[in-house]
Design an enzyme around this catalytic site. Sequence first.
Site, PDB file in Angstrom:
ATOM      1  N   ASP A  24       0.682  -1.228   0.094  1.00 53.98           N
ATOM      2  CA  ASP A  24      -0.130   0.003  -0.088  1.00 53.98           C
ATOM      3  C   ASP A  24       0.763   1.248   0.283  1.00 53.98           C
ATOM      4  OD1 ASP A  24      -1.977  -1.911   0.451  1.00 53.98           O
ATOM      5  OD2 ASP A  24      -2.799  -1.177   2.302  1.00 53.98           O
ATOM      6  N   LYS A 129      -6.535  -4.690  -3.163  1.00 58.75           N
ATOM      7  CA  LYS A 129      -7.342  -5.687  -1.994  1.00 58.75           C
ATOM      8  C   LYS A 129      -8.316  -4.559  -1.389  1.00 58.75           C
ATOM      9  CE  LYS A 129      -3.784  -4.442   1.066  1.00 58.75           C
ATOM     10  NZ  LYS A 129      -4.294  -3.434   2.264  1.00 58.75           N
ATOM     11  N   CYS A 162      -2.305  -2.554   7.651  1.00 62.32           N
ATOM     12  CA  CYS A 162      -2.042  -3.434   6.474  1.00 62.32           C
ATOM     13  C   CYS A 162      -0.738  -4.485   6.588  1.00 62.32           C
ATOM     14  CB  CYS A 162      -2.223  -2.602   5.291  1.00 62.32           C
ATOM     15  SG  CYS A 162      -3.917  -1.884   5.233  1.00 62.32           S
TER      16      CYS A 162
END
Length: 221
Positions: A24, A129, A162
């Site tokens: 990310d 995701k 995450c």
Amino acid sequence: MFMLDAEPESLQLEPKHTALLIIDMQRDFVEPGGFGETLGNDVSLLRDCIEPCRQVLAAARAHGLLVIHTREGHRPDLSDAHAQKIQRGNPALRIGDPGPMGRILIRGEAGHDIIPELYPVAGEPVIDKPGKGAFYQTDLELILQTRGIDTLLVCGVTTEVCVHTTVREANDRGRRCVVLGDCCASYFPEFHAVALRMVVAQGGIFGWVSTAQHFLTAIND
Ligand code: C5J
């Protein structure tokens, strides 16, 4: 085969069974005007991890390691976003609202894209995701299986959200996870530190923690 200095102990890595997983590193988390800032965070706290991450990425590419990138985000119609995720908290802008980098956390918008410093090159899988973990509702497990990957070197943001969720998922799937601590960051430096300690506690309950420099030394040896 190379030895990586890590906590709680060094480990041997086989390049063809090892992937670099970058979580990310998107403009929405790292740059002003994105999702991270709408939640009230100081996004400048994430910038220190970019350069070590860039060096690790360059070395991984040079040595032929599989590199996988992830992006958190949603379809433009929000059909893959739980209402509880959209409605939670009191952000300045919610997921899907228009912001300075396009709609917040929406696939295809500028803010959803990976930062230029770590931009994927052709052939590197990019996992989109909808959740915090990179395995939830994605084809990451399938890609790791078909490529014979048993070990993940994990970088990215944020450490306790995450990165941690993905490491926990990967650990339960039998993968060895090495978190490169200085290649990760959090809006809460104390959470970052504790999240790394949690990985290596109890003899490495979730995996290992190492650094960019240890990785560079090991792979260039
Ligand atoms: C968050 C992430 N922090 N990539 N996402 O919401 O860690």
